[in-house]
Design a protein around this motif. Structure first.
Motif, short mmCIF file in Angstrom:
data_model
loop_
_atom_site.label_atom_id
_atom_site.label_comp_id
_atom_site.label_asym_id
_atom_site.label_seq_id
_atom_site.Cartn_x
_atom_site.Cartn_y
_atom_site.Cartn_z
N SER A 456 1.02 -1.14 0.18
CA SER A 456 0.09 -0.07 0.06
C SER A 456 0.87 1.22 -0.16
O SER A 456 2.01 1.41 0.26
CB SER A 456 -0.92 -0.03 1.24
N LEU A 457 0.42 2.25 -0.61
CA LEU A 457 1.10 3.57 -0.35
C LEU A 457 1.29 4.15 0.93
O LEU A 457 2.16 5.15 0.94
CB LEU A 457 0.22 4.57 -1.40
N VAL A 458 0.61 3.61 1.79
CA VAL A 458 0.88 4.01 3.21
C VAL A 458 2.42 3.80 3.68
O VAL A 458 3.01 3.85 4.58
CB VAL A 458 0.01 3.75 4.19
N SER A 459 3.04 2.79 2.89
CA SER A 459 4.42 2.42 3.19
C SER A 459 5.46 3.53 2.85
O SER A 459 6.53 3.40 3.04
CB SER A 459 4.64 1.09 2.37
N ILE A 460 4.87 4.47 1.83
CA ILE A 460 6.02 5.66 1.49
C ILE A 460 6.70 6.44 2.66
O ILE A 460 7.64 6.40 2.97
CB ILE A 460 5.34 6.45 0.52
N ALA A 461 5.81 6.71 3.75
CA ALA A 461 6.17 7.53 4.64
C ALA A 461 7.26 6.85 5.46
O ALA A 461 8.23 7.59 5.70
CB ALA A 461 5.13 8.05 5.36
N PRO A 462 7.14 5.52 6.02
CA PRO A 462 8.04 4.91 6.71
C PRO A 462 9.34 4.55 6.00
O PRO A 462 10.30 4.40 6.61
CB PRO A 462 7.33 3.58 7.27
N THR A 463 9.08 4.19 4.89
CA THR A 463 10.29 3.95 3.85
C THR A 463 11.06 5.02 3.70
O THR A 463 12.27 5.08 3.81
CB THR A 463 9.94 3.54 2.56
N LEU A 464 10.54 6.39 3.40
CA LEU A 464 11.41 7.39 3.63
C LEU A 464 12.06 7.74 4.96
O LEU A 464 13.14 8.28 4.95
CB LEU A 464 10.28 8.87 3.36
N SER A 465 11.41 7.40 6.13
CA SER A 465 12.02 7.60 7.27
C SER A 465 13.07 6.73 7.32
O SER A 465 14.46 7.18 7.92
CB SER A 465 11.23 7.26 8.46
N TYR A 466 13.16 5.43 6.91
CA TYR A 466 14.07 4.30 6.96
C TYR A 466 15.37 4.98 6.10
O TYR A 466 16.46 4.90 6.51
CB TYR A 466 13.75 3.02 6.53
N LEU A 467 15.17 5.47 4.90
CA LEU A 467 16.20 5.92 4.11
C LEU A 467 16.92 7.21 4.39
O LEU A 467 18.09 7.18 4.26
CB LEU A 467 15.58 5.94 2.62
N LEU A 468 16.25 8.02 5.19
CA LEU A 468 16.92 9.10 5.59
C LEU A 468 17.23 9.47 7.26
O LEU A 468 17.68 10.25 7.61
CB LEU A 468 15.84 10.42 5.39
N GLY A 469 16.97 8.12 7.86
CA GLY A 469 17.36 8.13 9.26
C GLY A 469 16.56 9.26 10.14
O GLY A 469 17.24 9.66 11.05
N ALA A 470 15.25 9.06 9.71
CA ALA A 470 14.36 9.81 10.57
C ALA A 470 13.30 9.01 11.45
O ALA A 470 12.93 8.01 10.89
CB ALA A 470 13.74 10.87 10.02
N PRO A 471 12.81 9.32 12.53
CA PRO A 471 11.93 8.28 13.18
C PRO A 471 10.55 8.36 12.11
O PRO A 471 10.48 9.33 11.54
CB PRO A 471 11.57 8.93 14.53
N PHE A 472 9.82 7.10 12.29
CA PHE A 472 8.68 7.15 11.64
C PHE A 472 7.69 7.87 12.19
O PHE A 472 7.64 8.20 13.42
CB PHE A 472 7.95 5.62 11.89
N PRO A 473 6.71 8.48 11.39
CA PRO A 473 5.55 9.46 11.79
C PRO A 473 4.81 8.82 12.96
O PRO A 473 4.67 7.41 12.92
CB PRO A 473 4.92 9.69 10.62
N SER A 474 4.15 9.37 13.51
CA SER A 474 3.74 8.93 15.10
C SER A 474 2.56 7.89 14.72
O SER A 474 2.49 6.98 15.33
CB SER A 474 2.78 10.10 15.64
N HIS A 475 1.85 7.90 13.62
CA HIS A 475 0.94 6.88 13.16
C HIS A 475 1.06 6.13 11.91
O HIS A 475 0.20 5.86 11.42
CB HIS A 475 -0.48 7.63 13.14
N SER A 476 2.25 5.95 11.78
CA SER A 476 2.71 5.39 10.52
C SER A 476 2.21 3.75 10.49
O SER A 476 2.88 3.06 11.55
CB SER A 476 4.21 5.35 10.38
N ARG A 477 1.54 3.31 9.81
CA ARG A 477 1.23 1.59 9.83
C ARG A 477 1.69 1.11 8.48
O ARG A 477 2.02 -0.24 8.87
CB ARG A 477 -0.38 1.96 9.53
#
Length: 491
Positions: A456-477
């Motif tokens: 699902s496209l909801v995976s974009i945000a956590p993947t961006l966090s992973y690639l850039l070394g930032a915490p996952f957004p608070s409600h990332s599923r």
């Protein structure tokens, strides 16, 4: 070429106002009231008219509420004529003149005002666009004002009940003279009928991921210096496969492609972007249509996550996206000819990368989507816009390579939603909407890999966090798209 101008404050307000007439839910009561008033234009000086209008409006409000809460998505629209038939069987009065007037006004609004006049002024379509647009309106499947198969039966029932109640009051009657028993039966039956349809026959809505992102831990140091996400708005996957796109084909064949990447529901642009860059769904981030009543997502976004580690994200997009992400969006005006808009967007994108140098940069290309809405997706013009996007992506990445900003950068190319037949319909996940093109390319991305598992496209945000070394957004599923990461790159 001149760069894209920033959207003005007037355009941002106008875009919000336009959604009142574009989105199906607010359109129904607005257009019903407008049609009723215009039909009775000659009675405006009669005090009895306004008294009767106000009283009959109270009678019809429950019906308007039901149709606002339940929009009869996609296949359910086939059941909308049954309540109108029930009204005809229960009541012996119908104002045929009003119904024909409303139908004529509806097609004038959609085919001529919207499909011809509006699109000519905004993006430069031909003055003869109505010769095609009328067919697109009849085939449209999403919940907008341009969905004739949804709006017409709703309007017929609303206006029939309204006209019945109005005639009672205008001829000297009171609420006691209204056939309350019959109306209660009609409304109660409609509510039960609608509830059953939406809860037992509406079974194609994607199921949300129940848990928050837990399939990976963010590396202490980001894998990439930068990530660039290019969203080709409204690019239908099967049409992308048919288009002449040598550079995009090169990127996906030398990167990782997700062959079954699914958009979210409802598949409206602001909803999709909100889900893509928060990692969650409308019930959490709060953006449920393009008509945004409460500005700003209600959860953390990827932009918030990047700020926690001192990094910057920027989105270049149309004015609608400010409603969700506020100052993290740099807007461009969508009021320009469709033949040049994407070119100017990419010139502006180069400027932002040169001057602001964000770690995350998201670019929205809109010409493909606008062509689908104004000319349809099953024509050569739509393929041509995808071909132009291919050229522009190549030119943009080439610019970054020359400036050294592509060296340790992951590129994500995707669509926010596809488009169905008709006027490029998207919202209710008709054929052509649900599965979108999605692939990743870069030095830390696996080459020549195709992931067949549904994501699902909801995976974009956590993947961006992973690639850039930032915490996952608070409600990332969404789960991090680990299939794309080269083995050893995540160490």
């Amino acid at each position: 070429m001149e760069k894209a101008k920033q959207a003005s404050s007037f355009e941002k307000i106008a875009a919000w106002c336009w959604n009142l007439l574009n989105e199906g839910k607010p359109f129904t009561p607005i257009f019903a009231a407008g049609s009723f008033l215009l039909f009775h234009l000659g009675l405006f000086e009669d005090v009895r008219f306004w008294q009767s209008f106000a009283s009959s409006l109270l009678v019809v409000i429950p019906l308007l509420i039901i149709y606002y809460l339940y929009d009869f998505p996609l296949f359910l629209r086939n059941y909308l004529w049954i309540p109108f038939i029930a009204y005809l069987l229960m009541f012996d009065t119908v104002n045929l003149g009003l119904l024909l007037f409303a139908a004529g006004l509806y097609f004038f609004f959609t085919v001529f005002f919207w499909g011809t006049f509006y699109y000519h002024l905004r993006i430069g379509t031909s003055w003869t666009n109505f010769t095609r647009f009328w067919k697109l309106v009849l085939k449209n499947s999403d919940s907008t004002s341009g969905n004739a198969q949804e709006q017409l039966p709703k309007l017929m029932l609303v206006l029939s009940v309204w006209s019945y109640a109005f005639s009672v009051f205008y001829n000297g009657g009171t609420f006691a003279d209204i056939a309350a028993g019959q109306l209660i039966i009609l409304y109660a039956g409609l509510f039960i009928y609608t509830f059953i349809l939406h809860h037992y026959l509406f079974d194609w809505k994607p199921k949300p991921i129940e848990t928050y992102t837990d399939n990976a831990e963010v590396p202490e140091k980001g894998m990439n210096d930068k990530v660039v996400v290019i969203v080709i708005d409204g690019m239908r996957k099967e049409r992308f496969e048919e288009a002449d796109t040598p550079y995009l084909d090169y990127l996906r064949k030398n990167g990782t492609e997700y062959a079954k990447m699914e958009t979210v529901y409802p598949a409206r642009t602001v909803v999709c972007f909100s889900s893509m860059f928060t990692g969650t769904y409308p019930f959490e981030h709060g953006i449920k249509s393009n008509m945004v009543w409460r500005f700003g997502v209600r959860t953390e976004s990827i932009f918030d996550s990047l700020r926690k580690v001192g990094k910057k994200g920027k989105m270049l997009a149309v004015a609608h996206l400010v409603d969700a992400f506020g100052k993290d969006v740099e807007t461009f005006t969508a009021v320009m000819k469709n033949d040049v808009v994407d070119y100017k967007i990419m010139e502006k994108a180069k400027q932002i990368m040169d001057e602001q140098d964000p770690e995350l940069f998201i670019v929205q290309l809109i010409s493909t989507d606008q062509t689908g809405h104004s000319r349809g997706v099953l024509y050569d013009e739509y393929l041509q816009k995808i071909k132009e996007a291919d050229h522009l992506v190549k030119d943009f990445i080439g610019h970054l390579e020359k400036s050294g900003k592509a060296e340790n950068t992951t590129f994500i190319i995707c669509a926010d939603h596809g488009q169905a037949d008709g006027i490029g319909g998207h919202g209710h996940l008709d054929e052509g909407e649900r599965i979108v093109p999605f692939f990743m390319y870069g030095p830390t991305i696996a080459k020549g890999k195709v992931v067949e598992e549904k994501h699902s496209l909801v995976s974009i945000a956590p993947t961006l966090s992973y690639l850039l070394g930032a915490p996952f957004p608070s409600h990332s599923r969404g789960p991090v798209l680990m299939d794309a990461v080269k083995k050893g790159s995540d160490q």
